[in-house]
Scaffold this active site. Structure first.
Site, PDB file in Angstrom:
ATOM      1  N   LYS A   1       3.812 -30.996 -19.796  1.00 20.37           N
ATOM      2  CA  LYS A   1       4.804 -31.273 -18.748  1.00 20.37           C
ATOM      3  C   LYS A   1       4.205 -32.395 -17.753  1.00 20.37           C
ATOM      4  O   LYS A   1       5.144 -33.239 -17.334  1.00 20.37           O
ATOM      5  CB  LYS A   1       5.471 -30.356 -17.906  1.00 20.37           C
ATOM      6  CG  LYS A   1       6.532 -29.317 -18.965  1.00 20.37           C
ATOM      7  CD  LYS A   1       7.297 -28.606 -18.140  1.00 20.37           C
ATOM      8  CE  LYS A   1       8.258 -27.865 -18.875  1.00 20.37           C
ATOM      9  NZ  LYS A   1       9.122 -26.769 -18.203  1.00 20.37           N
ATOM     10  N   ARG A   2       3.036 -32.049 -17.491  1.00 19.75           N
ATOM     11  CA  ARG A   2       2.212 -33.277 -16.510  1.00 19.75           C
ATOM     12  C   ARG A   2       2.220 -34.596 -17.031  1.00 19.75           C
ATOM     13  O   ARG A   2       2.115 -35.484 -16.268  1.00 19.75           O
ATOM     14  CB  ARG A   2       0.888 -32.661 -16.003  1.00 19.75           C
ATOM     15  CG  ARG A   2      -0.114 -32.654 -17.129  1.00 19.75           C
ATOM     16  CD  ARG A   2      -1.361 -31.906 -17.007  1.00 19.75           C
ATOM     17  NE  ARG A   2      -2.320 -32.036 -17.708  1.00 19.75           N
ATOM     18  CZ  ARG A   2      -3.315 -33.026 -18.087  1.00 19.75           C
ATOM     19  NH1 ARG A   2      -3.232 -33.913 -17.466  1.00 19.75           N
ATOM     20  NH2 ARG A   2      -4.117 -32.829 -18.882  1.00 19.75           N
TER      21      ARG A   2
END
Length: 493
Positions: free
Chosen positions: A258-259
Site C-alpha cells: 500500500k505504501r
C-alpha cells in the site's frame, strides 16, 4: 506449454479475506489467458477455510473485480459445474474421505501436541541452532500412547508423513527444475483439530477432484509445492504441471504494498482506470510478446499468450506506465463509448448532467485525461450556473487590470455581434481581435478562458465557447468585467 494427454483445466482460487490485489488479479489473468489460448476450462474456486477472516463482503468484492476485468469463469460460483461445490467450506466431506484413506494407508498420523508444546519445542530448537520444524514426536506413537492422549482430552490434528530421505523435484514450467531435500520438509498438518483442512492439503484434494492440469500461481507458493507433490503421490494421482510466476515489485524494487499506492483492483477501478487498459497492463507484468509491443487487444493477448514467454524475474509495477497506457485507451474510445463511462465519476463529484449533454464535451477533454476521475475538474464549469474564481486570474500576462478590462469589453462586443457562433468563426475573430489590440493571442485567450471557465487551464478554448453557447459566454464575460472593474477601482483608490 500444453499437456497433450490431459484436457486444459486451470483455476484461480482466492481466499476471501480482503480485496483482490493486483498480484492476485495478475495470477487470475494468466490462468484465464492460458485457458482461453488453448480452448480449456477456467475455474474459480473460493478458498474460505479461514473462518475468522473470510467474509461474504470480500467474496463479493473479488467476484466484482474479476467481472470488471472481464475474466469470466467456466465453472465456479454463480456458474456451477460438474465439480461443485466451489467453496471449500462446503467441500469438507471430500477432505474427510481423503484423510481416512491416508490414515488407513499409514501415510498420515494423528498428532496430539498442543500449540503451547509446539511453541516451546520450536523455541528450544532455535536456541540449540536446530531447524524449528516439527520433530515428528507423534509419528510412531503406540496405540496405548494415543489412547492416553485422548483420555487427557487432547484433540488431535492430522499430519502427513513426509519421506525422511531423498529429494522432491519440482519441474516448473517457468523456473525449470527446483530440488528440495526431504529432510528439510517437516510433517505438515493436513487437518486441524477443529476439522478444518489446511491450505496445502485442501488445494491438492480440490485440484485432484477438479482435474486441474496446470497450476499457475505466484512464486510465493513454490515452497509449498514439494509438500503438495508428496500428497499427490500418496494419493496415486498424476501431478499437474506447475508454473510459478514472479512476484510484483514497486518501482523501488521492494514488494508491492500500500505504501506504493493503490494495490486493490477496485481502487484502480474507482480511480477511473479502464478495464481494457488494466487487462493489457497486468498481462505485461512478467509476460511479453516481444521486446517492443505493448498495446494489444484482448484477442491479441489471448492468441499470443504462452508460458514460455513468462519471465521468472520479478515484475515492476510502474504507475507512470499504467497512466500512460490508460491514457492511450481513453483516447482510442469513441465519444459514444467514453461518455457513459464518465457519468459515475461526474455524479460522484456532484455534477448534474445527462449523457447526452456530456457527449459533445468528450472530444475536448479526451486528450487531457489519464484516468476517468480527472473528467470532473475538466468539465465542471460546463454544468454550473455560476463559476467562482479569484478575480486576479483575469489579469492578462504582462497586463494590468485596466488593460485586461478594456480587452474583455472588446471581446464581449465582438462576440455579441457574431451571426455565427462556431469554432472556426470564433478562432478567426478572436485572433484578429488580438492583433487589433496589439496583444499576443495567448494573452487575450487567457483572459477569456478564465472569464468563461474560471480556470487558467481548461479544454480547448473555441470548442469550449461553442458548447457553452453564446448567451452564457456573454453573461460570464459581463460578470468578469464587473470583477475586473472592482480591481481597477481598488487600484485607483
Amino acid at each position: 506449454m500444453k499437456d497433450e494427454k490431459r484436457p486444459i483445466r486451470v483455476r484461480f482460487a482466492p481466499s476471501p479475506t480482503g480485496y483482490l490485489h493486483v498480484g492476485g488479479a495478475r495470477t487470475a489473468l494468466f490462468n484465464w489467458l492460458f485457458a482461453r489460448h488453448f480452448g480449456g476450462v477456467f475455474i474459480l474456486r473460493i478458498e474460505d477455510t479461514d473462518k475468522l477472516r473470510s467474509t461474504e463482503e470480500s467474496t463479493g468484492g473479488i467476484l466484482s473485480s474479476l467481472h470488471w476485468l472481464g475474466l469470466d469463469w467456466d465453472e465456479g460460483p454463480g456458474v456451477g459445474g460438474d465439480c461443485e461445490p466451489y467453496y471449500q467450506m462446503q467441500r469438507l466431506p471430500f477432505y474427510l474421505a481423503v484423510t481416512e484413506q491416508l490414515v488407513e494407508q499409514g501415510k498420515a498420523y494423528y498428532c496430539y501436541c498442543t500449540a503451547e508444546e509446539l511453541k516451546a519445542r520450536r523455541k528450544a530448537a532455535l536456541a540449540e541452532g536446530k531447524p524449528p520444524g516439527y520433530d515428528r514426536r507423534c509419528r510412531d506413537l503406540a496405540r496405548a500412547e494415543r489412547a492416553a492422549s485422548e483420555a487427557e482430552g487432547r484433540r488431535p490434528a492430522l499430519r502427513f508423513a513426509m519421506p525422511l530421505e531423498g529429494e522432491t523435484v519440482v519441474n516448473d514450467l517457468t523456473r525449470g527444475e527446483v530440488r528440495f531435500a526431504n529432510n528439510q520438509l517437516d510433517d505438515l498438518v493436513i487437518m486441524k483439530a477443529d476439522g478444518t483442512p489446511t491450505y496445502n492439503f485442501a488445494v491438492v484434494v480440490d485440484d485432484m477432484l477438479m482435474r486441474i492440469s496446470h497450476v499457475i500461481r505466484a512464486d510465493e507458493h513454490l515452497a509449498n509445492t514439494p509438500r503438495q507433490i508428496r500428497i499427490y503421490e500418496a494419493l496415486d494421482y498424476p501431478l499437474p504441471q506447475f508454473a510459478h510466476v514472479s512476484m510484483i515489485l514497486g518501482e523501488d524494487r521492494t514488494k508491492l504494498s500500500k505504501r506504493h499506492g493503490a494495490t486493490s483492483l477496485s481502487d484502480y477501478r474507482d480511480s477511473g482506470y479502464l478495464p481494457e487498459a488494466m487487462f493489457n497492463f497486468l498481462a505485461l507484468l512478467g509476460w511479453s510478446y516481444d521486446d517492443k509491443t505493448e498495446i494489444m487487444t484482448r484477442d491479441e493477448i489471448v492468441e499470443r499468450f504462452a508460458l514460455d514467454r513468462v519471465n521468472p524475474a520479478p515484475a515492476v509495477f510502474s504507475e507512470d506506465k499504467l497512466d500512460w497506457m490508460n491514457g492511450v485507451y481513453i483516447r482510442s474510445l469513441p465519444a459514444d463509448d467514453l461518455a457513459p463511462r464518465l457519468m459515475p465519476f461526474l455524479k460522484r463529484a456532484g455534477i448534474e448532467a445527462d449523457e447526452e449533454t456530456v457527449r459533445p464535451v468528450v472530444p475536448l477533454i479526451q486528450e487531457r485525461m489519464k484516468v476517468l476521475a480527472e473528467a470532473a475538474d475538466l468539465v465542471d464549469f460546463f454544468f454550473q450556473e455560476q463559476i467562482d474564481y479569484d478575480a486576479q486570474l483575469l489579469i492578462g500576462k504582462k497586463m494590468n487590470p485596466a488593460d485586461s478590462l478594456s480587452a474583455l469589453k472588446r471581446v464581449r462586443t465582438v462576440l455579441n455581434a457574431l451571426p455565427v457562433f462556431d469554432e472556426e468563426t470564433l478562432e478567426s475573430t478572436l485572433r484578429d481581435l488580438a492583433q487589433q489590440l496589439d496583444l499576443k493571442a495567448g494573452q487575450l485567450f487567457g483572459i477569456i478562458r478564465v472569464a468563461v471557465t474560471g480556470k487558467r487551464v481548461a479544454p480547448p478554448l473555441f470548442g469550449t465557447l461553442c458548447i457553452i453557447g453564446k448567451e452564457c459566454v456573454l453573461s460570464r464575460l459581463e460578470k468578469a468585467e464587473w470583477a475586473l472593474a472592482k480591481l481597477v477601482d481598488s487600484a485607483n483608490m
